[in-house]
Design a protein around this motif. Structure first.
Motif, PDB file in Angstrom:
ATOM      1  N   TRP A  76      -9.046  -2.402   2.822  1.00 46.44           N
ATOM      2  CA  TRP A  76      -7.712  -2.889   2.458  1.00 46.44           C
ATOM      3  C   TRP A  76      -7.742  -4.126   1.559  1.00 46.44           C
ATOM      4  CZ3 TRP A  76      -5.423  -7.617   3.374  1.00 46.44           C
ATOM      5  CH2 TRP A  76      -6.074  -8.467   4.261  1.00 46.44           C
ATOM      6  N   TYR A 105      -4.223   5.228  -1.860  1.00 48.18           N
ATOM      7  CA  TYR A 105      -4.752   4.151  -1.026  1.00 48.18           C
ATOM      8  C   TYR A 105      -5.895   4.724  -0.182  1.00 48.18           C
ATOM      9  CZ  TYR A 105      -2.256   6.102   3.020  1.00 48.18           C
ATOM     10  OH  TYR A 105      -1.829   6.933   4.025  1.00 48.18           O
ATOM     11  N   PHE A 125       0.812  -1.216   0.000  1.00 49.41           N
ATOM     12  CA  PHE A 125       0.000   0.000   0.000  1.00 49.41           C
ATOM     13  C   PHE A 125       0.853   1.276   0.000  1.00 49.41           C
ATOM     14  CE2 PHE A 125      -2.782  -3.239   1.765  1.00 49.41           C
ATOM     15  CZ  PHE A 125      -3.958  -3.011   1.073  1.00 49.41           C
TER      16      PHE A 125
END
Length: 474
Positions: free
Chosen positions: A192, A390, A180
Motif C-alpha cells: 500500500w 491497486y 485506492f
C-alpha cells in the motif's frame, strides 16, 4: 474443414478484403485500442496509427494532477498549453491529496467537528499507519491494511478512539480508501505504501484535462464508438474486429483499454492470452470511485476546499470537493469509493442526487436544490468496469511487469501497466508512450526501416521553450 489457424492467417492476409479496413501508408501501421489518455499518448507521429475508442474519451471527467512538479510527464504539455493548476496539498499529507488546512468536518447530525480533534486524530492515524510497518515485518504472509490496523489497535489500546474521535478516525480511513478506490480490507499491507508518488503534492487542473486531450489528439485518425470485440494476433499482422463486424488490420496493435474491461473478457484474443498474462490480469485489483457533481445557482457553503461527514464506519463517511474555491464555479463534487461506490450505482441519477442533498442539508439547512447534476458509474460502465488498479492482498509482485509485457505484435498500455504510477493520469500517459516506443522499436527492427524514420514527436519538441507551471493556492 479449414484449420482455425489457417482461417486466422487468411483473414490477416486479406482473403475477406471487403470486410477489412487497411491502412494506406509507407509507414508501419498500428491499431490503438482504447481512447483514454494512454491510447491517445500511444498514437505517435512516427507511425501510421488508427485509434479505436469504444466511446468518447473517458478522462474528460478527470481533474486531479498527482505530482505538481516539473518531473510529472504531463508538465511540459501543461506548461505549453498555459493551463492553470490549483495546489490542494503538499507532500506526505495525512489526507493524501489534501492538506489539513482548508476543510470542515461534520457529524451525521450536522454538528461541526472541532478542528483540534481532527488534527489530533490525524496525528493518531499517522502513528497507527507507522505501527502497521511492524506488523508487515512480522508476517510472512500478506495481510489487508484493515487487518493490520486491528492488530495495531489491539496491541496499543491508547491509540483507540472513542465516540466522535472514533468517527473522525473512520473518516481518515475513508480518505485512504478513496486514494485506492477500494475498501481497506481489500488493500495489500505489503504494497500500500510502496507507490512512487511524485514530489510537489497534488492539485486540480482548473480547466480539466480536456485541453490536454484535445492537444494530444490533434491530427490522429480517431474512430469514435468502435468497440473492439476480438483481436487476432498473427505472425506478421494484427486484426481487430469491432461490434458491427468490421475488421481493421495493421502491423501491430497497442491495447490500452481499462483493466476492468480486460478482467471481464469483453475482448476475445486469438490465440488466447497465455496463462501468465491472464493471471496478471486476474490478480490485479480494480477499484471504483464515483463522483456526483452538483451545480448550484448560489454558493451556500464555506470557502474551504473540502467538506467531510464522519460516521461510526468508513462506509458511512462522506466527502465533498468544493470546486468553487479552485475554479469559481458553484459546484460541489461528492465522492464515494469501494463498495459504497458500487452501491451508489444501484440508484438512479435522481435518487443519487437526492441522497447527497440529504447529507448537505444536515450540514447546511438552507442549502438550495442543484440546477444540474452529473453521476458517474465507472463500476458498471461497459467502457471502464472500474476506475483504476491497486494491489490485492497476497498477490505476486511481478503483476505489472507481466501485464506490460508484449505478446508478439501486441503491446499493452493503460494506467494498470504503470508499476510506479498506477491510478494516475500521468501514469496512464507514460504507459501509453512506453508502449508506443516499444511497439515502434519492434516494428522498425522487424520491417527493416529503422533508418527511414526520424524518431522525433511533437511531444518531445514541446519539452523545449516551456514557461513555468502556473500554480495557485487561494
Amino acid at each position: 474443414m479449414e484449420p482455425k489457424e489457417s482461417i486466422s492467417n487468411n483473414l490477416l492476409q486479406g482473403t475477406f478484403a471487403s470486410r477489412i479496413e487497411r491502412r494506406h501508408s509507407s509507414l508501419p501501421s498500428v491499431i490503438v485500442i482504447g481512447g483514454g489518455i494512454s491510447g491517445i499518448a500511444a498514437a505517435r507521429d512516427e507511425l501510421d496509427f488508427v485509434l479505436l475508442p469504444a466511446t468518447s474519451y473517458s478522462c474528460y471527467h478527470l481533474f486531479r494532477l498527482h505530482g505538481v512538479c516539473n518531473e510529472n510527464p504531463l508538465a511540459p504539455l501543461i506548461r505549453c498549453l498555459g493551463l492553470t493548476l490549483y495546489r490542494t496539498s503538499g507532500d506526505n499529507s495525512v489526507l493524501y491529496d489534501h492538506d489539513l488546512e482548508s476543510y470542515k468536518l461534520f457529524d451525521m447530525d450536522g454538528h461541526q467537528v472541532p478542528q483540534q480533534m481532527v488534527i489530533e486524530v490525524g496525528d493518531t492515524f499517522k502513528r497507527i499507519l507507522k505501527e502497521t510497518e511492524k506488523v508487515r515485518d512480522e508476517h510472512r504472509d500478506d495481510l489487508s491494511v484493515l487487518q493490520a490496523i486491528s492488530i495495531v489497535l489491539d496491541r496499543n489500546p491508547y491509540l483507540r478512539q472513542e465516540g466522535l474521535a472514533h468517527e473522525v478516525l473512520q473518516w481518515y480511513i475513508c480518505r485512504m480508501e478513496a486514494w485506492f478506490a477500494a475498501d481497506a480490507d481489500m488493500i495489500s499491507l505489503k504494497s500500500w505504501d510502496q507507490e512512487h508518488v511524485l514530489s510537489g503534492g497534488h492539485g486540480l487542473m482548473v480547466q480539466g484535462y480536456y485541453p490536454v486531450i484535445k492537444a494530444l489528439a490533434k491530427d490522429i485518425d480517431i474512430r469514435l464508438n468502435h468497440r473492439v470485440t476480438k483481436i487476432i494476433n498473427g505472425c506478421n499482422k494484427v486484426m481487430a474486429t469491432v461490434e458491427d463486424g468490421r475488421n481493421f488490420v495493421a502491423d501491430a496493435a497497442i491495447v490500452t483499454v481499462p483493466l476492468g474491461v480486460l478482467k471481464s473478457n469483453l475482448i476475445e484474443f486469438e490465440p488466447s492470452l497465455p496463462e501468465w498474462k491472464a493471471a496478471a490480469i486476474s490478480d490485479l485489483g480494480v477499484g471504483n470511485e464515483n463522483k456526483i457533481a452538483l451545480r448550484f445557482d448560489n454558493v451556500f457553503w464555506p470557502n474551504v476546499e473540502l467538506l467531510g461527514i464522519v460516521a461510526p464506519t468508513s462506509y458511512g463517511c462522506g466527502y465533498f470537493l468544493n470546486l468553487h474555491k479552485a475554479t469559481g464555479h458553484p459546484v460541489l463534487v461528492y465522492m464515494a469509493a469501494g463498495r459504497f461506490a458500487y452501491d451508489l450505482e444501484k440508484l438512479s441519477d435522481e435518487s443519487a442526487s437526492k441522497f447527497v442533498m440529504l447529507q448537505l442539508k444536515k450540514m447546511f439547512p438552507d442549502a438550495t436544490e442543484p440546477v444540474q447534476y452529473l453521476v458517474s458509474r465507472w463500476g458498471t460502465d461497459p467502457n471502464s468496469l472500474g476506475c483504476y488498479s491497486y494491489d490485492l492482498v497476497g498477490k505476486p509482485e511481478d503483476l505489472y511487469e507481466r501485464l506490460r509485457a508484449p505478446l508478439g505484435n501486441l503491446f499493452f498500455g493503460g494506467e494498470a501497466v504503470s508499476m510506479d504510477h498506477q491510478g494516475s493520469v500521468h501514469g496512464a500517459y507514460s504507459a501509453g508512450v512506453m508502449a508506443a516506443e516499444n511497439c515502434q522499436r519492434h516494428l522498425l527492427e522487424r520491417l527493416g526501416s529503422l533508418e527511414k524514420v526520424q524518431l522525433v514527436s511533437f511531444r518531445d519538441e514541446i519539452l523545449e521553450d516551456a514557461v513555468p507551471l502556473q500554480i495557485s493556492r487561494i
